[in-house]
Design a protein around this motif. Structure first.
Motif, short mmCIF file in Angstrom:
data_model
loop_
_atom_site.label_atom_id
_atom_site.label_comp_id
_atom_site.label_asym_id
_atom_site.label_seq_id
_atom_site.Cartn_x
_atom_site.Cartn_y
_atom_site.Cartn_z
N MET A 1 -0.01 -7.70 -2.55
CA MET A 1 0.23 -7.10 -1.22
C MET A 1 1.65 -6.55 -1.18
O MET A 1 2.59 -7.16 -1.66
N ARG A 2 1.81 -5.40 -0.61
CA ARG A 2 3.11 -4.76 -0.65
C ARG A 2 3.93 -5.13 0.58
O ARG A 2 3.45 -5.67 1.53
N MET A 3 5.20 -4.79 0.47
CA MET A 3 6.13 -5.25 1.49
C MET A 3 5.94 -4.60 2.85
O MET A 3 5.89 -5.27 3.85
N LEU A 4 5.82 -3.29 2.90
CA LEU A 4 5.71 -2.64 4.20
C LEU A 4 4.24 -2.54 4.62
O LEU A 4 3.71 -1.47 4.82
N THR A 5 3.60 -3.68 4.71
CA THR A 5 2.21 -3.66 5.15
C THR A 5 2.12 -4.33 6.49
O THR A 5 2.86 -4.05 7.40
N VAL A 9 5.56 -3.54 8.71
CA VAL A 9 5.28 -2.39 9.56
C VAL A 9 3.77 -2.19 9.55
O VAL A 9 3.23 -1.56 8.64
N PRO A 10 3.05 -2.75 10.51
CA PRO A 10 1.60 -2.64 10.53
C PRO A 10 1.16 -1.21 10.87
O PRO A 10 1.50 -0.69 11.91
N LEU A 11 0.43 -0.60 9.98
CA LEU A 11 0.02 0.79 10.16
C LEU A 11 -1.47 0.91 9.92
O LEU A 11 -2.00 0.34 8.98
N LEU A 12 -2.15 1.68 10.73
CA LEU A 12 -3.57 1.89 10.53
C LEU A 12 -3.97 3.24 11.06
O LEU A 12 -3.27 3.84 11.85
N LEU A 70 -2.80 2.34 -3.08
CA LEU A 70 -2.80 1.89 -1.70
C LEU A 70 -1.54 2.39 -1.02
O LEU A 70 -0.43 2.23 -1.54
N THR A 71 -1.70 3.01 0.14
CA THR A 71 -0.54 3.44 0.90
C THR A 71 0.20 2.20 1.41
O THR A 71 -0.34 1.09 1.39
N PRO A 72 1.43 2.36 1.90
CA PRO A 72 2.12 1.22 2.52
C PRO A 72 1.35 0.64 3.70
O PRO A 72 1.59 -0.49 4.10
N GLY A 73 0.41 1.40 4.26
CA GLY A 73 -0.43 0.91 5.34
C GLY A 73 -1.76 0.37 4.85
O GLY A 73 -2.66 0.14 5.65
N ASN A 74 -1.91 0.16 3.52
CA ASN A 74 -3.10 -0.46 2.91
C ASN A 74 -4.31 0.45 2.79
O ASN A 74 -5.40 -0.02 2.48
N GLN A 75 -4.19 1.75 3.04
CA GLN A 75 -5.35 2.62 2.92
C GLN A 75 -5.51 3.15 1.49
O GLN A 75 -4.54 3.27 0.74
N ALA A 156 0.55 7.32 10.37
CA ALA A 156 -0.73 6.62 10.35
C ALA A 156 -1.03 5.99 9.00
O ALA A 156 -1.93 5.16 8.89
N THR A 157 -0.31 6.38 7.95
CA THR A 157 -0.49 5.76 6.64
C THR A 157 0.75 5.01 6.17
O THR A 157 0.71 4.33 5.15
N GLY A 158 1.83 5.10 6.91
CA GLY A 158 3.05 4.42 6.50
C GLY A 158 3.79 5.14 5.39
O GLY A 158 4.72 4.61 4.80
#
Length: 421
Positions: A1-5, A9-12, A70-75, A156-158
């Motif tokens: 899992m990455r740091m800015l998730t 910084v929760p992003l979706l 995976l983007t910083p927002g997990n997408q 929206a994707t971080g």
């Protein structure tokens, strides 16, 4: 899992609409002036009246894996083709109709038509519609058809740069989607195939929302329908009413911020001791609690299951076969990342901007405010690769750690970290 998730910084990014009108199937709004800059004049047409195109899987589709990161927002971010042009895209089973960013070089301005509006997390978005000649994704090729077109911000994707496309249910649902998160690849294969064994859960395409849906159980309470949303970087999201029924007694909660296509949303945040998805039992799972009358409630859903949860498994999504299959990775029930600072931030070039101060955290107790700007951490300037740099872990360091934060106005503050949820 990455740091800015999720913990930082929760992003979706989710696009859907009300229970009566599925994503991008919002009632078209008449254009008072008869035209919009860059858009053909005339009223918006409903998705049912548009060319749906013809999609086919190649004979060797099972060998056509699509690599992703995976983007910083997990997408899930990857490269595909529209009309012969390579573009960046995100796999988004929470979108009913594939969505192209209005800033993408793939947009043909003269071909745009009015497309009405659709509901999204954070508010509603204006849509347009663009016919396409061909779309290619792994072993899938669709001839004809088209895509919705709307603003798709990078936030929206971080990431610092926005993607071009959200690939939605209309392109995916007729096939089985095999997402190998550990190997960072996915493929589309014929429905009914079972390429691996694992825990199973029900999966359908709702007749009204037109997105992937399943169910979960928190404690003794079943919550359904739950949108299975690979475009949502969070793990589990539930409605306020659902959480009141299912929440374990005495479980501490805080707050967090997330970003959808319609803007920002502040939600509750907790770590649930146990979540059940079909036969799968997951422990210590991060749960977002939407505010009253939040997005899920507005579309008639009980919540969402996002990529923040799915990324720990190899996942098969096959709604035509009515099943989701989850195979555990090497690390079972990985512990969620918890903020010990209480600050959620966005990166702006060489500085951090406070986007949210979490309720009950040390930052709130120390008087931090939304909009505060940080230019250094323990004397080190903010690097351009901050989201993936080791420096970004300061927000989740062990309780009792003291961090010196240099504000951009030249002052320095210290923050003593602690557990608070």
């Amino acid at each position: 899992m990455r740091m800015l998730t999720l913990a930082i910084v929760p992003l979706l990014a989710v696009l859907s609409v009300s229970a009566r009108q599925p994503a991008s199937e919002a009632v078209p709004e008449a254009n008072p002036s008869g035209s919009t800059p860059g858009t053909s004049p005339g009223p918006a047409t409903s998705p049912a009246d548009r060319d749906q195109g013809v999609a086919r899987l190649a004979a060797d589709t099972e060998t056509r894996w699509v690599p992703f990161d995976l983007t910083p927002g997990n997408q899930i971010r990857f490269v595909m083709q529209i009309d012969g042009r390579s573009i960046t895209a995100i796999l988004d089973t929470g979108v009913s109709y594939t969505l192209l960013a209005d800033t993408s070089p793939a947009v043909v301005r003269r071909a745009l038509k009015p497309g009405g509006r659709a509901s999204a997390i954070g508010g509603s978005v204006a849509l347009r519609w663009m016919p396409t000649r061909s779309i290619t994704l792994g072993g899938l090729t669709r001839s004809g058809g088209g895509v919705s077109v709307a603003a798709l911000p990078a936030l929206a994707t971080g990431s610092a740069t926005a993607v071009d496309l959200l690939v939605g249910r209309d392109l995916l649902a007729a096939h089985a989607l095999d997402i190998d998160y550990p190997a960072r690849r996915f493929r589309l294969i014929p429905t009914g195939r079972l390429p691996f064994a694992g825990d199973t859960a029900p999966l359908t395409i709702s007749s009204d929302r037109r997105v992937y849906e399943s169910a979960i159980r928190i404690g003794t309470h079943a919550l359904a329908p739950i949108v299975v949303d690979t475009g949502d970087g969070s793990a589990i999201t539930v409605t306020a009413a659902g959480w009141r029924r299912a929440a374990p007694p005495g479980l501490p909660t805080t707050t967090a911020i997330a970003y959808g296509l319609g803007g920002s949303v502040v939600s509750g945040l907790a770590i649930a001791p146990e979540i059940r998805v079909g036969t799968l039992v997951a422990r210590d799972t991060e749960v977002r609690i939407e505010p009253e009358a939040g997005f899920s409630q507005s579309i008639g859903a009980a919540g969402r299951l996002g990529s923040g949860f799915l990324q720990h498994y190899r996942v098969l999504l096959d709604p035509s076969a009515a099943r989701m299959v989850l195979r555990r990775g090497d690390v079972a029930d990985p512990r969620p990342i918890r903020s010990t600072s209480g600050l959620l931030m966005g990166v702006e070039s060489n500085r951090l901007k406070v986007l949210h101060v979490m309720r009950g955290g040390p930052a709130e107790a120390s008087g931090w405010q939304v909009g505060d700007l940080i230019c250094s951490i323990d004397g080190q300037p903010i690097p351009r690769d901050y989201p993936t740099s080791p420096l970004a872990d300061w927000t989740i360091r062990p309780p009792g750690s003291v961090v010196r934060l240099g504000l951009c106005d030249g002052t320095t503050r210290t923050l003593t970290l602690r557990t608070f949820y």
